[in-house]
Design an enzyme around this catalytic site. Structure first.
Site, PDB file in Angstrom:
ATOM      1  CE  LYS A  48      50.518  43.142  43.807  1.00 37.77           C
ATOM      2  NZ  LYS A  48      49.252  43.889  43.786  1.00 37.77           N
ATOM      3  N   GLY A 104      35.513  36.334  37.136  1.00 37.01           N
ATOM      4  CA  GLY A 104      36.041  36.082  38.470  1.00 37.01           C
ATOM      5  C   GLY A 104      35.506  37.117  39.443  1.00 37.01           C
ATOM      6  N   GLY A 151      36.401  38.097  31.584  1.00 37.98           N
ATOM      7  CA  GLY A 151      36.586  37.592  32.942  1.00 37.98           C
ATOM      8  C   GLY A 151      35.244  37.275  33.575  1.00 37.98           C
TER       9      GLY A 151
HETATM   10  P1  NAD Z   1      39.933  35.925  39.293  1.00 35.62           P
HETATM   11  O1  NAD Z   1      41.036  34.925  39.331  1.00 35.62           O
HETATM   12  O2  NAD Z   1      38.851  35.852  40.313  1.00 35.62           O
HETATM   13  O3  NAD Z   1      39.202  35.860  37.845  1.00 35.62           O
HETATM   14  C1  NAD Z   1      39.922  35.910  36.656  1.00 35.62           C
HETATM   15  C2  NAD Z   1      38.962  35.639  35.501  1.00 35.62           C
HETATM   16  O4  NAD Z   1      39.664  35.817  34.282  1.00 35.62           O
HETATM   17  C3  NAD Z   1      38.405  34.212  35.471  1.00 35.62           C
HETATM   18  O5  NAD Z   1      37.057  34.244  35.099  1.00 35.62           O
HETATM   19  C4  NAD Z   1      39.231  33.542  34.382  1.00 35.62           C
HETATM   20  O6  NAD Z   1      38.533  32.476  33.738  1.00 35.62           O
HETATM   21  C5  NAD Z   1      39.429  34.710  33.426  1.00 35.62           C
HETATM   22  N1  NAD Z   1      40.553  34.524  32.521  1.00 35.62           N
HETATM   23  C6  NAD Z   1      41.805  34.097  32.815  1.00 35.62           C
HETATM   24  N2  NAD Z   1      42.542  34.024  31.694  1.00 35.62           N
HETATM   25  C7  NAD Z   1      41.742  34.425  30.683  1.00 35.62           C
HETATM   26  C8  NAD Z   1      41.931  34.576  29.285  1.00 35.62           C
HETATM   27  N3  NAD Z   1      43.093  34.299  28.686  1.00 35.62           N
HETATM   28  N4  NAD Z   1      40.872  35.011  28.557  1.00 35.62           N
HETATM   29  C9  NAD Z   1      39.682  35.285  29.124  1.00 35.62           C
HETATM   30  N5  NAD Z   1      39.454  35.166  30.440  1.00 35.62           N
HETATM   31  C10 NAD Z   1      40.473  34.734  31.207  1.00 35.62           C
HETATM   32  O7  NAD Z   1      40.651  37.344  39.279  1.00 35.62           O
HETATM   33  P2  NAD Z   1      40.079  38.740  39.794  1.00 35.62           P
HETATM   34  O8  NAD Z   1      40.357  38.872  41.232  1.00 35.62           O
HETATM   35  O9  NAD Z   1      38.691  38.922  39.293  1.00 35.62           O
HETATM   36  O10 NAD Z   1      41.073  39.745  39.057  1.00 35.62           O
HETATM   37  C11 NAD Z   1      40.930  40.068  37.689  1.00 35.62           C
HETATM   38  C12 NAD Z   1      41.888  41.197  37.321  1.00 35.62           C
HETATM   39  O11 NAD Z   1      41.643  42.316  38.175  1.00 35.62           O
HETATM   40  C13 NAD Z   1      43.388  40.885  37.495  1.00 35.62           C
HETATM   41  O12 NAD Z   1      44.093  41.635  36.531  1.00 35.62           O
HETATM   42  C14 NAD Z   1      43.690  41.430  38.883  1.00 35.62           C
HETATM   43  O13 NAD Z   1      45.062  41.740  39.035  1.00 35.62           O
HETATM   44  C15 NAD Z   1      42.832  42.687  38.855  1.00 35.62           C
HETATM   45  N6  NAD Z   1      42.509  43.203  40.192  1.00 35.62           N
HETATM   46  C16 NAD Z   1      41.811  42.453  41.082  1.00 35.62           C
HETATM   47  C17 NAD Z   1      41.500  42.988  42.316  1.00 35.62           C
HETATM   48  C18 NAD Z   1      40.678  42.224  43.325  1.00 35.62           C
HETATM   49  O14 NAD Z   1      40.356  42.797  44.364  1.00 35.62           O
HETATM   50  N7  NAD Z   1      40.286  40.993  43.052  1.00 35.62           N
HETATM   51  C19 NAD Z   1      41.921  44.288  42.651  1.00 35.62           C
HETATM   52  C20 NAD Z   1      42.630  45.040  41.711  1.00 35.62           C
HETATM   53  C21 NAD Z   1      42.909  44.487  40.471  1.00 35.62           C
END
Ligand code: NAD
Length: 428
Positions: free
Chosen positions: A107, A221, A219
């Site tokens: 990382k 996202g 979430g």
């Molecule tokens: P993203 O930034 O696209 O979306 C994050 C979402 O979480 C948003 O809708 C935001 O409004 C919401 N959020 C943030 N703070 C919040 C809170 N306090 N309460 C409620 N909702 C809240 O992120 P992502 O890429 O969808 O990733 C989400 C999680 O998955 C993270 O933990 C990330 O590390 C993990 N992850 C992502 C990937 C990937 O490929 N994108 C891979 C492995 C793990």
């Protein structure tokens, strides 16, 4: 949020210690796997647009590469800490191992806030990061990817700097590149889809039809949206989603008993996954407090936002109806809460298994780049399905036959594979 005393690296080490006890690992193997093998700290000078020079701190941590090149994202964040990067690098080792792909864990990060940096300043940080670490990363040693606040453009600048220094084309050096510039089709969908593939297999085992289930999700996202898309395709109904509201600096849950409409909600969401609550209200959604997603009477809970969201202080809010917890986010359940859940009836698909779809697809991207031959989306998603369902089934079989919880089973399988690789190489 209860994050003040939360140190992710301590959590990661305690989780590892527990797995090491279950496996009865010898002391040398414990000492080797409890800490990263390599940790790089460096400074990146950047000529800012106003003519001043600012120095940024960068990191790269390679936790373990016994099973293959280290693999893991680079985060840009003003609050980045080395402990977060170390924890995430360790979790990447277990994730690549449980998914059984020939990679290790790494990382990286830079302490910076891209919201307040111009494109040119961000490009200099990317190129500077590569110049500091060029000798210690590469397609056969350590393969970075995007993560928090980094995107395909950042990856392309990094690749360009790396190839310029090396004097050759090496597109397999970095993943998460734009499609058409060495990126893989299907990467955007991969994490959300991957989580639902594991859920689909769990439902089969529990003899529950997806079309008879409901879910509540934290979430909206990347992970959540594609999880909803595939879950809906299987016939499932999401009745609640929660997201962060940047203007109010708090989170809200959006509920529709008859099922939320993904397409409709996407039209009123911003690029950061926030939903416009005034418009949502007019579309018939109930606007509830941020924690309400956890209290819904549903079959499935899918945290896909942040770490440390299900804790001992809010665990009691989980409805008795919940049968499956699919951890889409990294570390959404505190260690203490996870222990309590483990004693109960909820079937857990732990984070590093449930959200491994992203790194599996990054591995496919690396393979395609190294071959210089790119697959159609259907082929990528077909291969993703095979990898994710086999990983899930290996963990659930092991859990059943060894009378372990799913999280412990996933840890035992992944730590054991890495320990075995270290042993077979003659390291311990
Ligand atoms: P993203 O930034 O696209 O979306 C994050 C979402 O979480 C948003 O809708 C935001 O409004 C919401 N959020 C943030 N703070 C919040 C809170 N306090 N309460 C409620 N909702 C809240 O992120 P992502 O890429 O969808 O990733 C989400 C999680 O998955 C993270 O933990 C990330 O590390 C993990 N992850 C992502 C990937 C990937 O490929 N994108 C891979 C492995 C793990």
């Amino acid at each position: 949020m209860n994050t003040k005393t939360y140190n992710p690296f301590e959590t990661a080490q305690k989780q590892f210690d527990h797995a090491a006890d279950l496996l009865d690992l010898n002391q040398a193997t414990r000492d080797l796997l409890r800490n990263p093998m390599r940790e790089f700290h460096f400074l990146i000078p950047v000529k800012m647009d106003d003519g001043t020079v600012k120095i940024f701190r960068g990191f790269r941590v390679q936790h373990n590469d016994a099973r293959g090149p280290a693999k893991g994202g680079i985060r840009f964040h003003p609050m980045e800490t080395i402990d977060t990067v170390k924890a995430l690098s360790m979790w990447m080792t277990w994730k690549t191992s449980v998914a059984d792909i020939p990679l290790g864990g790494g990382k990286g990060g830079v302490i910076c806030d891209p919201h307040h940096l111009s494109q040119s300043e961000q490009e200099q940080i990317c190129r500077g990061w590569i110049r500091q670490i060029v000798k210690n990363v590469g397609p056969n040693t350590d393969v970075p990817a995007p993560d928090v606040m980094t995107n395909p453009q950042h990856m392309l600048w990094m690749l360009d700097e790396y190839e310029t220094i090396r004097g050759e084309k090496l597109p397999g050096f970095i993943t998460g590149k734009p499609v058409g510039m060495g990126g893989s089709k299907g990467r955007t969908e991969a994490t959300g889809y991957g989580a639902i593939i594991t859920l689909r297999e769990a439902l089969k085992e529990l003899n529950i039809k997806p079309e008879n289930t409901t879910a509540s999700i934290q979430g909206f996202g990347n992970v959540a949206k594609y999880a909803i898309e595939l879950y809906n395709k299987l016939g499932g109904k999401v009745i609640c989603v929660a997201c962060w509201d940047e203007a109010d600096k708090t989170s809200y849950s959006f509920k529709k008993k008859e099922g939320i409409n993904l397409t409709e909600l996407m039209t009123i969401s911003d690029p950061f996954g926030g939903i416009d609550k005034v418009k949502a209200l007019s579309m018939g959604y109930e606007i509830l407090p941020g924690d309400a997603w956890l209290e819904q009477e549903v079959d499935i809970l899918l945290p896909a936002a942040l770490e440390n969201q299900i804790r001992t202080d809010n665990l009691h809010k989980i409805n008795k109806s919940v049968k499956i917890l699919v951890e889409g986010a990294n570390g959404p359940t505190s260690r203490e809460a996870a222990e309590i859940i483990n004693q109960g009836k909820i079937h857990v698909i732990p984070d590093f298994l449930a959200n491994a779809g992203g790194v599996v697809c990054s591995y496919f991207e690396q393979v395609q780049c190294n071959m210089n031959y790119f697959w159609e989306k259907e082929e990528v998603l077909g291969k993703l399905d095979l990898k994710m369902s086999s990983a899930y089934l290996a963990v659930s079989d092991f859990a059943r036959s060894n009378k372990l919880g799913m999280r412990d089973a996933a840890y035992v399988i992944s730590v054991n594979r890495v320990a075995q690789a270290c042993h077979d190489r003659g390291w311990v």
